[in-house]
Write a protein that holds these residues in place. Sequence first.
Motif, PDB file in Angstrom:
ATOM      1  N   LEU A 223       0.819  -1.222   0.000  1.00  0.00           N
ATOM      2  CA  LEU A 223       0.000   0.000   0.000  1.00  0.00           C
ATOM      3  C   LEU A 223       0.850   1.268   0.000  1.00  0.00           C
ATOM      4  O   LEU A 223       0.341   2.343  -0.316  1.00  0.00           O
ATOM      5  CB  LEU A 223      -0.929   0.005   1.222  1.00  0.00           C
ATOM      6  N   TRP A 224       2.115   1.139   0.378  1.00  0.00           N
ATOM      7  CA  TRP A 224       3.000   2.306   0.462  1.00  0.00           C
ATOM      8  C   TRP A 224       4.082   2.175  -0.603  1.00  0.00           C
ATOM      9  O   TRP A 224       4.735   1.146  -0.703  1.00  0.00           O
ATOM     10  CB  TRP A 224       3.623   2.388   1.849  1.00  0.00           C
ATOM     11  N   GLY A 225       4.280   3.232  -1.392  1.00  0.00           N
ATOM     12  CA  GLY A 225       5.253   3.167  -2.475  1.00  0.00           C
ATOM     13  C   GLY A 225       6.684   3.173  -1.980  1.00  0.00           C
ATOM     14  O   GLY A 225       7.450   2.242  -2.215  1.00  0.00           O
ATOM     15  N   GLY A 226       7.066   4.223  -1.280  1.00  0.00           N
ATOM     16  CA  GLY A 226       8.395   4.308  -0.706  1.00  0.00           C
ATOM     17  C   GLY A 226       9.489   4.607  -1.706  1.00  0.00           C
ATOM     18  O   GLY A 226       9.250   4.899  -2.878  1.00  0.00           O
ATOM     19  N   ALA A 227      10.730   4.505  -1.209  1.00  0.00           N
ATOM     20  CA  ALA A 227      11.895   4.870  -2.015  1.00  0.00           C
ATOM     21  C   ALA A 227      12.052   4.052  -3.297  1.00  0.00           C
ATOM     22  O   ALA A 227      12.369   4.616  -4.347  1.00  0.00           O
ATOM     23  CB  ALA A 227      13.162   4.766  -1.158  1.00  0.00           C
ATOM     24  N   PRO A 228      11.833   2.739  -3.283  1.00  0.00           N
ATOM     25  CA  PRO A 228      12.000   1.986  -4.534  1.00  0.00           C
ATOM     26  C   PRO A 228      11.058   2.439  -5.643  1.00  0.00           C
ATOM     27  O   PRO A 228      11.482   2.558  -6.802  1.00  0.00           O
ATOM     28  CB  PRO A 228      11.715   0.533  -4.113  1.00  0.00           C
ATOM     29  N   LYS A 229       9.805   2.706  -5.300  1.00  0.00           N
ATOM     30  CA  LYS A 229       8.865   3.127  -6.337  1.00  0.00           C
ATOM     31  C   LYS A 229       9.138   4.546  -6.812  1.00  0.00           C
ATOM     32  O   LYS A 229       8.961   4.852  -7.998  1.00  0.00           O
ATOM     33  CB  LYS A 229       7.423   2.987  -5.841  1.00  0.00           C
ATOM     34  N   HIS A 230       9.566   5.414  -5.912  1.00  0.00           N
ATOM     35  CA  HIS A 230       9.857   6.774  -6.377  1.00  0.00           C
ATOM     36  C   HIS A 230      11.155   6.794  -7.171  1.00  0.00           C
ATOM     37  O   HIS A 230      11.301   7.583  -8.104  1.00  0.00           O
ATOM     38  CB  HIS A 230       9.936   7.757  -5.210  1.00  0.00           C
ATOM     39  N   ASP A 231      12.073   5.940  -6.806  1.00  0.00           N
ATOM     40  CA  ASP A 231      13.290   5.798  -7.604  1.00  0.00           C
ATOM     41  C   ASP A 231      12.930   5.325  -9.015  1.00  0.00           C
ATOM     42  O   ASP A 231      13.490   5.808 -10.011  1.00  0.00           O
ATOM     43  CB  ASP A 231      14.231   4.798  -6.932  1.00  0.00           C
ATOM     44  N   ALA A 232      11.981   4.381  -9.106  1.00  0.00           N
ATOM     45  CA  ALA A 232      11.527   3.905 -10.419  1.00  0.00           C
ATOM     46  C   ALA A 232      10.863   5.031 -11.204  1.00  0.00           C
ATOM     47  O   ALA A 232      10.981   5.096 -12.435  1.00  0.00           O
ATOM     48  CB  ALA A 232      10.554   2.739 -10.245  1.00  0.00           C
ATOM     49  N   HIS A 233      10.165   5.934 -10.502  1.00  0.00           N
ATOM     50  CA  HIS A 233       9.547   7.083 -11.180  1.00  0.00           C
ATOM     51  C   HIS A 233      10.600   7.971 -11.827  1.00  0.00           C
ATOM     52  O   HIS A 233      10.391   8.499 -12.922  1.00  0.00           O
ATOM     53  CB  HIS A 233       8.716   7.899 -10.189  1.00  0.00           C
ATOM     54  N   HIS A 234      11.721   8.159 -11.163  1.00  0.00           N
ATOM     55  CA  HIS A 234      12.779   8.993 -11.734  1.00  0.00           C
ATOM     56  C   HIS A 234      13.425   8.324 -12.945  1.00  0.00           C
ATOM     57  O   HIS A 234      14.009   9.012 -13.780  1.00  0.00           O
ATOM     58  CB  HIS A 234      13.830   9.317 -10.666  1.00  0.00           C
ATOM     59  N   GLN A 235      13.339   7.004 -13.023  1.00  0.00           N
ATOM     60  CA  GLN A 235      13.871   6.298 -14.188  1.00  0.00           C
ATOM     61  C   GLN A 235      12.818   6.147 -15.287  1.00  0.00           C
ATOM     62  O   GLN A 235      13.158   6.170 -16.468  1.00  0.00           O
ATOM     63  CB  GLN A 235      14.388   4.925 -13.766  1.00  0.00           C
ATOM     64  N   ARG A 236      11.577   5.976 -14.882  1.00  0.00           N
ATOM     65  CA  ARG A 236      10.451   5.885 -15.823  1.00  0.00           C
ATOM     66  C   ARG A 236       9.435   6.954 -15.432  1.00  0.00           C
ATOM     67  O   ARG A 236       8.474   6.672 -14.712  1.00  0.00           O
ATOM     68  CB  ARG A 236       9.824   4.487 -15.784  1.00  0.00           C
ATOM     69  N   PRO A 237       9.617   8.190 -15.867  1.00  0.00           N
ATOM     70  CA  PRO A 237       8.831   9.317 -15.352  1.00  0.00           C
ATOM     71  C   PRO A 237       7.340   9.278 -15.662  1.00  0.00           C
ATOM     72  O   PRO A 237       6.604  10.124 -15.154  1.00  0.00           O
ATOM     73  CB  PRO A 237       9.484  10.536 -16.018  1.00  0.00           C
ATOM     74  N   GLY A 238       6.890   8.337 -16.479  1.00  0.00           N
ATOM     75  CA  GLY A 238       5.452   8.230 -16.734  1.00  0.00           C
ATOM     76  C   GLY A 238       4.737   7.314 -15.773  1.00  0.00           C
ATOM     77  O   GLY A 238       3.585   6.944 -16.016  1.00  0.00           O
ATOM     78  N   THR A 239       5.401   6.930 -14.675  1.00  0.00           N
ATOM     79  CA  THR A 239       4.823   5.976 -13.727  1.00  0.00           C
ATOM     80  C   THR A 239       4.984   6.479 -12.298  1.00  0.00           C
ATOM     81  O   THR A 239       5.751   7.394 -12.022  1.00  0.00           O
ATOM     82  CB  THR A 239       5.517   4.611 -13.861  1.00  0.00           C
ATOM     83  N   ASN A 240       4.228   5.833 -11.384  1.00  0.00           N
ATOM     84  CA  ASN A 240       4.356   6.061  -9.935  1.00  0.00           C
ATOM     85  C   ASN A 240       4.303   7.543  -9.568  1.00  0.00           C
ATOM     86  O   ASN A 240       5.254   8.105  -9.022  1.00  0.00           O
ATOM     87  CB  ASN A 240       5.666   5.444  -9.420  1.00  0.00           C
ATOM     88  N   PHE A 241       3.157   8.170  -9.815  1.00  0.00           N
ATOM     89  CA  PHE A 241       3.015   9.601  -9.560  1.00  0.00           C
ATOM     90  C   PHE A 241       2.671   9.930  -8.104  1.00  0.00           C
ATOM     91  O   PHE A 241       2.969  11.024  -7.641  1.00  0.00           O
ATOM     92  CB  PHE A 241       1.918  10.192 -10.468  1.00  0.00           C
ATOM     93  N   ALA A 242       2.019   9.019  -7.409  1.00  0.00           N
ATOM     94  CA  ALA A 242       1.617   9.297  -6.026  1.00  0.00           C
ATOM     95  C   ALA A 242       2.846   9.381  -5.135  1.00  0.00           C
ATOM     96  O   ALA A 242       3.772   8.574  -5.271  1.00  0.00           O
ATOM     97  CB  ALA A 242       0.671   8.213  -5.517  1.00  0.00           C
ATOM     98  N   PRO A 243       2.881  10.332  -4.214  1.00  0.00           N
ATOM     99  CA  PRO A 243       4.077  10.490  -3.386  1.00  0.00           C
ATOM    100  C   PRO A 243       4.232   9.425  -2.308  1.00  0.00           C
ATOM    101  O   PRO A 243       5.358   9.090  -1.942  1.00  0.00           O
ATOM    102  CB  PRO A 243       3.887  11.878  -2.757  1.00  0.00           C
TER     103      PRO A 243
END
Length: 277
Positions: A223-243
Motif C-alpha cells: 500500500l505504500w510506495g516508498g523509495a523503490p517506487k519513487h526511484d523507479a519514477h525517476h527512471q520511468r517518469p510516466g509511472t508512480n506519480f503518487a508520493p
Amino acid sequence: MLDSHALVLQPLWDYLHQNHHDLLRSPLFPVVLSVTTYFVLVGIYTALDLLASTWPSINRYRLHPDKPVTWPNIWITLGVTIYNHLFFIFPAAVAQWLWRPPTPLPPEAPSLWSFLLGILGCMVVFDFQYYLWHLLHHRVPWLYRTFHAIHHQYKQPFSLVTQYLSGWELFSVGFWATVDPILLRCHCLTTWGFMVFNVYVSTEDHCGYDFPWAMHNLVPFGLWGGAPKHDAHHQRPGTNFAPFFSHWDWLGGTNTVPTMSGQSASEEPEDMKEIKD
C-alpha cells in the motif's frame, strides 16, 4: 481504554503548553519545525551517502550501490535548496508572521486516536492532491518543462533531491501541508505531527535506500510506495506519480514495479518522449 487513549498525550501537551507557550503560538513555529526536521534528516542521509562507498554495511542498502553520491551532486542540490529557502520559504514565513494571528493553544491534548487519524487523514488528502498535480505536470509538456523538469535531472535520487524543486512546486507542496490540517480541523499538535511525518516520508522517498525499517517495508500489501517506487519514477517518469500510497497509481494504471540497480527501463514512456521532442 478510551480514557487511557485520551490521556496519553496530555502530559506532553501540558509540558509544551507550560514551558514553550510563546514559541508554539508563533506563526513561525511550523516553518521552523519543518525546515529543521528536513535539514536534520538530510544531514543524516548525506552522511550515510558519503560513508557508503567505504562501508559495505551501509552500501548494501542503497538502491544503486554502484552509483555513489558525489560532492558535486551534494553542492548543486544543496545550493538550489538554500536558494529556495532564502527566496521562497523565508518570505512566506515572514508573511505568516506579519499577517497570521498567533496559534491558539487549547488546554486539552488530542486523544491518541485523534492524533493518529488526523495525521493519516492529512496524508491521504495530501497524497491525492500531489498525485493530481504530479500527473498534470507530466502530461502537459509546458508545465513539465517550466516547473517540474528540474526535479528529474537526477535519475537516481538521494535525500537532497527532495527539495531540488522549482519555486512553484515548493509553494504547492508547502500550501497543501499548511492548509490540509486546517481543512480537517486538526489539533495543533496533530498538525505539527503531520508536518514532521510528511517531511520524514518525503525525504525517505528520495533517500535512495531500502532499509528494513522504511515505511514501504512496514506497511503491508504494497500500500505504500516508498523509495523503490519513487526511484523507479525517476527512471520511468510516466509511472508512480503518487508520493506516498500506491492506490492512485493502481487505479490510474500508472503503477510500475521498481527495477534492480544497473537495469535500465525497457522503454521511455510516451509522455516523456513528447516532452523532449
